[in-house]
Design a protein around this motif. Sequence first.
Motif, mmCIF file in Angstrom:
data_model
loop_
_atom_site.group_PDB
_atom_site.id
_atom_site.type_symbol
_atom_site.label_atom_id
_atom_site.label_comp_id
_atom_site.label_asym_id
_atom_site.label_seq_id
_atom_site.Cartn_x
_atom_site.Cartn_y
_atom_site.Cartn_z
ATOM 1 N N GLU A 18 -28.149 -28.674 -69.032
ATOM 2 C CA GLU A 18 -29.183 -28.182 -68.003
ATOM 3 C C GLU A 18 -28.689 -28.350 -66.806
ATOM 4 O O GLU A 18 -29.174 -27.386 -66.052
ATOM 5 N N ALA B 114 -39.467 -22.128 -68.736
ATOM 6 C CA ALA B 114 -39.510 -21.185 -69.867
ATOM 7 C C ALA B 114 -40.308 -20.004 -69.367
ATOM 8 O O ALA B 114 -39.927 -18.826 -69.652
ATOM 9 N N ASN C 220 -35.445 -26.564 -78.208
ATOM 10 C CA ASN C 220 -35.581 -25.822 -77.098
ATOM 11 C C ASN C 220 -34.094 -25.478 -76.559
ATOM 12 O O ASN C 220 -33.886 -24.411 -76.251
ATOM 13 N N SER C 221 -33.357 -26.667 -76.474
ATOM 14 C CA SER C 221 -31.903 -26.377 -75.679
ATOM 15 C C SER C 221 -31.191 -25.599 -76.743
ATOM 16 O O SER C 221 -30.401 -24.763 -76.324
ATOM 17 N N LEU D 165 -37.384 -14.926 -80.106
ATOM 18 C CA LEU D 165 -36.801 -16.279 -80.043
ATOM 19 C C LEU D 165 -37.054 -16.646 -78.525
ATOM 20 O O LEU D 165 -37.382 -17.870 -77.993
ATOM 21 N N ALA D 166 -37.315 -15.545 -77.579
ATOM 22 C CA ALA D 166 -37.683 -16.094 -76.353
ATOM 23 C C ALA D 166 -39.257 -16.572 -76.113
ATOM 24 O O ALA D 166 -39.611 -17.601 -75.670
ATOM 25 N N HIS E 249 -38.922 -20.253 -77.606
ATOM 26 C CA HIS E 249 -38.615 -20.995 -76.512
ATOM 27 C C HIS E 249 -39.900 -21.418 -75.592
ATOM 28 O O HIS E 249 -40.035 -22.608 -75.378
ATOM 29 N N VAL F 186 -32.239 -23.038 -78.762
ATOM 30 C CA VAL F 186 -32.635 -21.646 -78.618
ATOM 31 C C VAL F 186 -32.234 -20.982 -77.403
ATOM 32 O O VAL F 186 -31.722 -20.024 -77.552
ATOM 33 N N LEU F 187 -32.614 -21.767 -76.209
ATOM 34 C CA LEU F 187 -32.036 -21.078 -74.973
ATOM 35 C C LEU F 187 -30.556 -21.013 -75.038
ATOM 36 O O LEU F 187 -30.233 -20.047 -74.380
ATOM 37 N N GLY G 227 -42.006 -23.860 -77.499
ATOM 38 C CA GLY G 227 -41.451 -25.174 -77.618
ATOM 39 C C GLY G 227 -41.615 -25.972 -76.329
ATOM 40 O O GLY G 227 -41.779 -27.160 -76.560
ATOM 41 N N ARG G 228 -41.173 -25.148 -75.258
ATOM 42 C CA ARG G 228 -41.597 -26.107 -73.967
ATOM 43 C C ARG G 228 -42.920 -26.298 -73.827
ATOM 44 O O ARG G 228 -42.925 -27.550 -73.142
ATOM 45 N N TYR H 267 -38.457 -16.217 -69.323
ATOM 46 C CA TYR H 267 -38.881 -15.396 -70.304
ATOM 47 C C TYR H 267 -38.673 -13.895 -70.146
ATOM 48 O O TYR H 267 -38.041 -13.116 -71.081
#
Length: 239
Positions: free
Chosen positions: A205, A66, A148-149, A80-81, A84, A151-152, A87-88, A70
């Motif tokens: 991933e 993350a 998290n997945s 959102l970044a 993330h 969002v990214l 969240g991580r 970023y």
Amino acid sequence: MTSARRTAVAAGVLFLITEVSAIAGLALYQPALTDAGYLGGAGADGRVLLGGLCELVLVAAVIGTAVTLYPVIRRRHESLALAHVAGRILEAALIAVGIVSVLSLVTLRQDGAAAGADEGALVAVGQVLVAVHDWTFLLGPSVVLGVNSLVLAYLVYRSELAPRPIAVLGLVGGPLVTASAVAVLFGLYGPAAHAISALPVFAWEVSFAVYLIAKGFKVFPVADRTVTAGGMRPELSVA
């Protein structure tokens, strides 16, 4: 090697480390998590401790992915970044709680046996610690991981940091693994079916990591500044 290329490689390597360390840690933990005689037997303490070390590496790599991405993904959507990254960190914190619960089983086995504690009491406490690990595993590397997945993957899809079919794996896999974890939470089915639901996120991933290492970012977003009637404002351009 350019700064963007180094960032891509670092992020890709960290993603691969998360996969390897997570699988290794869970495999090494098995005597403590599944062997009913672990607390009263000779134990496999070295193996379980090594699993804890692997999961500590996982915690660092989860946060590292993350933090590394970023500066890149915030150019598309800063809020959102930042979400993330948060969240991580939450995902890593839940994993860390699971690590503590498993390592506590090692202490319980060693000190409880040495003190001549009642075997029934040892087993009862051990079951609680295993339950703590299982719940943190469900909430962290499943529910939070799925969010998290998503969002990214959305940011990667919009920014075209990688081919869009790769991002689609995350857009599908993230909600799927979260929904599956919620189903397990309410007892609709067991861990075996849930493990199958995690395959798209795993594919997302790994494929994203391999692409970043092999190719770098497909498109690298660059924030510049343009003059408008209201003054200077940041715009998104493509390098």
